[in-house]
Design a protein around this motif. Structure first.
Motif, PDB file in Angstrom:
ATOM      1  N   PHE A   7      11.744   8.964   6.465  1.00 25.84           N
ATOM      2  CA  PHE A   7      11.685   8.309   5.154  1.00 25.84           C
ATOM      3  C   PHE A   7      10.257   8.317   4.593  1.00 25.84           C
ATOM      4  CE2 PHE A   7      11.414   4.525   2.428  1.00 25.84           C
ATOM      5  CZ  PHE A   7      12.544   4.673   1.648  1.00 25.84           C
ATOM      6  N   ASN A   8       9.255   8.306   5.487  1.00 23.92           N
ATOM      7  CA  ASN A   8       7.852   8.217   5.070  1.00 23.92           C
ATOM      8  C   ASN A   8       7.173   9.576   4.914  1.00 23.92           C
ATOM      9  OD1 ASN A   8       8.023   5.409   5.181  1.00 23.92           O
ATOM     10  ND2 ASN A   8       7.510   5.382   7.343  1.00 23.92           N
ATOM     11  N   ASN A   9       7.911  10.671   4.961  1.00 25.65           N
ATOM     12  CA  ASN A   9       7.294  12.007   4.879  1.00 25.65           C
ATOM     13  C   ASN A   9       6.542  12.244   3.581  1.00 25.65           C
ATOM     14  OD1 ASN A   9       8.048  12.772   7.388  1.00 25.65           O
ATOM     15  ND2 ASN A   9       9.671  14.148   6.755  1.00 25.65           N
ATOM     16  N   ARG A  10       6.903  11.567   2.526  1.00 28.94           N
ATOM     17  CA  ARG A  10       6.245  11.792   1.237  1.00 28.94           C
ATOM     18  C   ARG A  10       4.942  10.993   1.105  1.00 28.94           C
ATOM     19  NH1 ARG A  10       7.666   7.168   0.041  1.00 28.94           N
ATOM     20  NH2 ARG A  10       9.664   6.221  -0.149  1.00 28.94           N
ATOM     21  N   ILE A  11       4.634  10.167   2.092  1.00 30.94           N
ATOM     22  CA  ILE A  11       3.422   9.350   2.055  1.00 30.94           C
ATOM     23  C   ILE A  11       2.298  10.100   2.757  1.00 30.94           C
ATOM     24  CG2 ILE A  11       2.397   7.152   2.736  1.00 30.94           C
ATOM     25  CD1 ILE A  11       5.215   5.971   2.718  1.00 30.94           C
ATOM     26  N   SER A  12       1.123  10.105   2.148  1.00 27.93           N
ATOM     27  CA  SER A  12      -0.021  10.821   2.724  1.00 27.93           C
ATOM     28  C   SER A  12      -0.467  10.156   4.025  1.00 27.93           C
ATOM     29  CB  SER A  12      -1.185  10.844   1.727  1.00 27.93           C
ATOM     30  OG  SER A  12      -1.714   9.545   1.579  1.00 27.93           O
ATOM     31  N   THR A  13      -1.148  10.926   4.856  1.00 22.63           N
ATOM     32  CA  THR A  13      -1.646  10.441   6.138  1.00 22.63           C
ATOM     33  C   THR A  13      -2.633   9.293   5.941  1.00 22.63           C
ATOM     34  OG1 THR A  13      -1.391  12.686   6.976  1.00 22.63           O
ATOM     35  CG2 THR A  13      -2.690  11.174   8.315  1.00 22.63           C
ATOM     36  N   GLN A  14      -3.485   9.392   4.917  1.00 18.58           N
ATOM     37  CA  GLN A  14      -4.471   8.346   4.664  1.00 18.58           C
ATOM     38  C   GLN A  14      -3.781   7.022   4.324  1.00 18.58           C
ATOM     39  OE1 GLN A  14      -4.397  11.278   3.048  1.00 18.58           O
ATOM     40  NE2 GLN A  14      -6.252  12.354   3.666  1.00 18.58           N
ATOM     41  N   THR A  15      -2.742   7.085   3.508  1.00 15.24           N
ATOM     42  CA  THR A  15      -2.016   5.868   3.130  1.00 15.24           C
ATOM     43  C   THR A  15      -1.314   5.276   4.346  1.00 15.24           C
ATOM     44  OG1 THR A  15      -1.686   6.766   0.907  1.00 15.24           O
ATOM     45  CG2 THR A  15      -0.295   4.913   1.544  1.00 15.24           C
TER      46      THR A  15
END
Length: 178
Positions: free
Chosen positions: A68-76
């Motif tokens: 579900f979180n694949n669209r969130i950047s690594t930094q976030t």
């Protein structure tokens, strides 16, 4: 109280608090998922929390590795995890799951303020429309092929009985068995 009794009490409390809540999911008695935000919200995320054997005396494992979180950047993701771990440290030794989930809900905007949603998916509607516009072509038969088919069939368009040996074998086998 022992660690296991603390875990059992917190588990019962979580089940009663979040009963029927689609944001909360109990994966196992020591592993949980909580969605912060609505499904359609581009700034929503899914928190995975797993209790070690010594929880609540030791910190639970916090993760954002869900698909579900694949669209969130690594930094976030790193920011969210570090801020949640600060809350874990502040609540160490006490039942903290409800506190963590509510804190994440209250601070969703500040946690996701630098989030830029990645758009990688192709809209499904366009692919469906192009497929439906293509029409299947029927096989074109020559006049000779059509004549051969009609000469083999009777006036109802059916092939005569025994036109292939399968029917002949069926008749022989059935008369042999009787």
């Amino acid at each position: 109280m022992t660690t296991n009794e603390d875990q059992e009490m917190e588990l019962e409390a979580l089940r009663s608090i979040y009963e029927g809540d689609e944001c909360f999911k109990e994966i196992s008695p020591v592993s949980f998922q909580f969605r912060v935000g609505e499904l359609e919200d581009g700034k929503s995320f899914l928190v995975d929390i797993t209790w070690p054997k010594t929880y609540p005396e030791s910190a639970p494992e916090v993760s954002l590795d869900a698909f579900f979180n694949n669209r969130i950047s690594t930094q976030t993701k790193q920011l969210i995890i570090s801020r949640l771990e600060e809350q874990v440290e502040a609540n160490l030794g006490t039942a903290m799951m409800y506190t963590l989930f509510e804190w994440a809900k209250e601070n969703q905007e500040s946690l996701m303020e630098n989030h830029q949603p990645a758009v990688t998916a192709v809209p499904l509607a366009t692919t469906i429309n192009t497929e439906s516009k293509k029409k299947e072509k029927k096989e074109q038969l020559t006049k000779a092929q059509k004549r051969r088919i009609t000469s083999r069939t009777d006036n109802k368009g059916e092939l005569p009985r025994g036109w292939n040996w399968v029917d002949v074998i069926k008749v022989c086998a059935s008369s042999f068995l009787h």
